[in-house]
Every structure is written in C-alpha cells, then in structure tokens.
Design an enzyme around this catalytic site. Structure first.
Site, short mmCIF file in Angstrom:
data_model
loop_
_atom_site.label_atom_id
_atom_site.label_comp_id
_atom_site.label_asym_id
_atom_site.label_seq_id
_atom_site.Cartn_x
_atom_site.Cartn_y
_atom_site.Cartn_z
N ASP A 1 -0.71 1.32 9.40
CA ASP A 1 -1.74 1.44 8.37
C ASP A 1 -2.46 2.77 8.47
O ASP A 1 -2.81 3.38 7.45
CB ASP A 1 -2.73 0.28 8.49
N CYS B 1 -3.68 -1.65 -3.57
CA CYS B 1 -4.18 -1.45 -2.21
C CYS B 1 -5.68 -1.73 -2.15
O CYS B 1 -6.17 -2.29 -1.17
CB CYS B 1 -3.87 -0.04 -1.73
N TYR C 1 -6.49 -6.08 -1.00
CA TYR C 1 -7.23 -6.13 0.27
C TYR C 1 -8.60 -6.78 0.08
O TYR C 1 -9.06 -7.54 0.93
CB TYR C 1 -7.38 -4.72 0.85
N TYR D 1 -12.94 -5.78 5.02
CA TYR D 1 -12.38 -5.88 3.68
C TYR D 1 -13.00 -6.99 2.85
O TYR D 1 -12.91 -6.97 1.62
CB TYR D 1 -10.85 -6.04 3.77
N GLU E 1 2.73 -4.34 -0.92
CA GLU E 1 1.66 -4.88 -0.08
C GLU E 1 2.16 -6.07 0.73
O GLU E 1 1.89 -6.18 1.93
CB GLU E 1 0.45 -5.28 -0.93
#
Length: 223
Positions: free
Chosen positions: A47, A138, A142, A166, A208
């Site tokens: 990541d 993204c 998230y 998040y 994802e």
C-alpha cells in the site's frame, strides 16, 4: 454515502464487488482479529508503494480538470495521500520493524503494478470523466469499508488503528468532496461518456478487491 446523481449510479454498478470486498477473509480478519500479521505486513508495504503512484494520478486529475477548484483540491489530496497515510504506514513499519530502505527495495506485487499502471494510463490518456471514475474507488471504497468495520471494531490494536483512520470523519470529508465534484463534472455527459466513466470506475473497484486478495495470498512474482 451517495445515492443520487451520477455517483449513485456508479455505486450501484459495483454493489456485487463491494459485497465481495466486505466478505473477503482479509477484511473479515481485521475485525475479528484473525488476520495473520504477515499478511497485513505484506499489504501495508504494498500500500505504501501504491500511494506513490496514486498521488501522481491525483495530481494528473487536477491538471486535467477544467476547474481551478478541482486542481487545488486534487493537489491537496495528493499531498495528503503522501503525508497522512504515510504517517499511518510509518507507525505500522515501526511495529513490524521495517525500514524505509526495505520498503523502497520491495518490488511491487503483480496486482499492485497492474493497478497503478492502469491508473496512470487513464490519468494521462483518458478523458477527464474517465480519470474521475478511475481515481474514485480508492477514496470511496476505503471510506465505506472503514465505516462498516468501525461499527464492528477490532480486538487487535493494530487493525483498530487502520479502521479508525478510514472510518473517521476526516477521511470521509475528503470523500464527500470528491463525490460532489464528480457529480458536478459528470452532470452533462452523453451516454458513451457515462459508459466510459463507469467502466473505469468498475475496473479500479475490481482492482481494490484484488489488492486485498494480494495481501491475503502474499502475492509475489512467480518467476
């Protein structure tokens, strides 16, 4: 987070993908604490590598925008992606005893390289509405995953820290701003343009899921 406008249509196009993400053993393992640490470690390193190119894609989204406000917003988000999330990653690196040099020397996993290559290609060569479609998952996925997991919590402090980041309001505010921008920018699209933006959105949403699966399988290069 959004049910109306074009973004509402986008989300409905990935409901099956999002359900598969929530049901993935990597995600379930964050909340019940069963996720093996080596898989989370692999994910965190990948990541960190991903964010370098995602920040570039956000900068390109700003450059491609006809709206000066969007230019400023995406540039700020590109900086934030590097600063805020790097801070989170560095805290995990300390926990795992990983150095910055180790991260830099780690090759991108195949899924990571494919995802970032696609993002940068669309951000460089696609029309603006396609760029928005590509960078949005993204942010949005998230945020939705973070909020869903925040309700469940985690017995593992490491995983709870990830969920809090998040699922928190600060990150969700960023996402709402991008959703509002996308609805404004895509309001006048013709059917072909809407289809192109949707295709980009669905493609990166699939990536994802693949990204978390990459962490779960400890994906690397086979040869």
């Amino acid at each position: 987070m959004s049910e109306a406008g074009f973004t509402g249509e986008l989300w409905r196009s990935i409901e099956g993908i999002y359900a598969a993400i929530l049901d993935h053993p990597f995600i379930r393992g964050l909340t019940d604490g069963s996720l093996p640490r080596d898989r989370f470690r692999h994910y965190v390193v990948q990541d960190a590598l991903y964010l370098r190119d995602y920040a570039r894609a956000l900068s390109l989204a700003g450059v491609r925008s006809p709206d000066e406000g969007a230019l400023v917003m995406f540039d700020e988000h590109a900086v934030g992606a590097i600063k805020v999330e790097r801070s989170l990653h560095e805290s995990f690196f300390r926990d795992f005893g990983i150095t910055e040099e180790e991260v830099r020397r780690t090759p991108m996993a195949p899924t990571n390289l494919a995802y970032t290559s696609y993002l940068l290609r669309v951000a460089s060569l696609g029309d603006y509405h396609e760029v928005l479609g590509a960078v949005l998952p993204c942010y949005w996925i998230y945020a939705e995953v973070g909020r869903a997991l925040l309700e469940r919590g985690s017995p593992d402090e490491l995983y709870a820290r990830w969920i809090d980041t998040y699922g928190g309001e600060e990150f969700n505010e960023l996402v709402r701003a991008v959703l509002e921008l996308t609805d404004r920018a895509c309001a006048g699209l013709n059917p072909d343009q809407r289809a192109a933006a949707t295709e980009a959105f669905v493609t990166t949403s699939r990536y994802e899921w693949m990204f978390w699966n990459m962490g779960w399988t400890l994906e690397g290069w086979p040869v």
